[in-house]
Scaffold this active site. Structure first.
Site, short mmCIF file in Angstrom:
data_model
loop_
_atom_site.label_atom_id
_atom_site.label_comp_id
_atom_site.label_asym_id
_atom_site.label_seq_id
_atom_site.Cartn_x
_atom_site.Cartn_y
_atom_site.Cartn_z
CG HIS A 63 -1.56 17.68 -55.78
ND1 HIS A 63 -1.55 16.55 -55.02
CD2 HIS A 63 -0.98 17.32 -56.96
CE1 HIS A 63 -1.00 15.55 -55.69
NE2 HIS A 63 -0.65 16.00 -56.88
CE1 TYR A 84 0.55 12.21 -55.23
CE2 TYR A 84 2.76 12.18 -54.30
CZ TYR A 84 1.89 12.59 -55.29
OH TYR A 84 2.35 13.35 -56.33
#
Length: 266
Positions: free
Chosen positions: A97, A39
């Site tokens: 992730h 991110y």
């Protein structure tokens, strides 16, 4: 502390946008913040938390190891880098992730390293994200279900991920619903609008209440103060069995997050 049921998602939020959202969120009472290496906002989040005055032990911070950092020699150093950016000596939860694309890095190599990070005190809990039943089953074999705090997957009224949900439930693994509002699509749905009107609530609140009543953790994202506040209050809304059934009927297997490196979904 268990995983707080409502968290603040920060996917796609960068720079001043993420700083404002997290700052407002903390002010409104959010204590669970969800970020990830990819991110590129850990630094801003760390700064906001440091400036907020909220005691660290009141917070629940999650980050996620990106696929480029799954190689055993990279995983722990990448988490240490995340901690430097977040200005913390540990996070509350670290997730893988995505499974390694095409399983190029075998799970036998990266999951034990994640467990090692936990044993070193870099993270209090470990878990996974976007894991299929096959991946989750293998993860349980490798590190034990008791060490998998959550599987974070896409769940919203138009995509229930039922097979994964059932498997996780059977094995006592908490599911965290990401993109719970289907990137805003819930706001336009007539069924959710009607239920919302009956409860004097927004379609977003109805959706989050539905997920919470099903036992999921939710991490909606917003940059607007009113939406942040509304989302946090969704836990106060109690839906009837009829409401729950009407929302269950919206399932159409509409997956939003499906990058080219995604696993073969269940």
């Amino acid at each position: 502390m268990g995983i707080p049921a409502i968290g603040l998602g920060t996917y796609r939020l960068k720079g001043e946008e993420v700083s404002d959202a997290v700052s407002q969120g903390l002010h409104l009472g959010y204590r669970h913040i969800d970020t990830a290496q990819i991110y590129e906002n850990e630094q801003e989040i760390g700064q906001v938390i440091a400036d907020s005055g909220v005691p660290r032990d009141e917070l629940f911070i999650t980050t996620k190891i990106w696929i480029a950092n799954l190689a055993p020699r990279k995983l722990i150093p990448s988490l240490e880098e995340s901690l430097r950016k977040l200005r913390m000596d540990h996070v509350d939860m670290t997730l893988i992730h995505w499974p390694s694309p095409d399983d190029k890095v075998p799970m036998e190599e990266y999951l034990p390293m994640l467990l090692e990070a936990k044993e070193q005190g870099l993270t209090k809990r470990i878990g996974v994200s976007n894991f299929t039943i096959e991946h989750l089953s293998k993860a349980i074999d490798l590190v034990g279900g008791e060490n998998i705090a959550t599987n974070q997957v896409e769940i919203h009224p138009f995509m229930h991920n039922r097979k994964v949900a059932e498997f996780a439930r059977e094995h006592g693994i908490q599911l965290t619903a990401y993109m719970p509002l289907a990137v805003g699509k819930v706001m336009k749905d007539p069924v959710l609008q009607a239920i919302g009107q009956a409860h004097e609530a927004t379609p977003a609140q109805v959706t989050l209440a539905w997920l919470l009543q099903l036992g999921y953790v939710v991490i909606p994202s917003s940059t607007k103060r009113q939406h942040l506040q509304d989302n946090l209050r969704a836990g106060d809304l109690k839906l009837s069995q009829e409401d729950m059934a009407a929302i269950a009927a919206l399932e159409r297997n509409e997956r939003i997050a499906d990058p080219d490196f995604a696993p073969d979904w269940d």
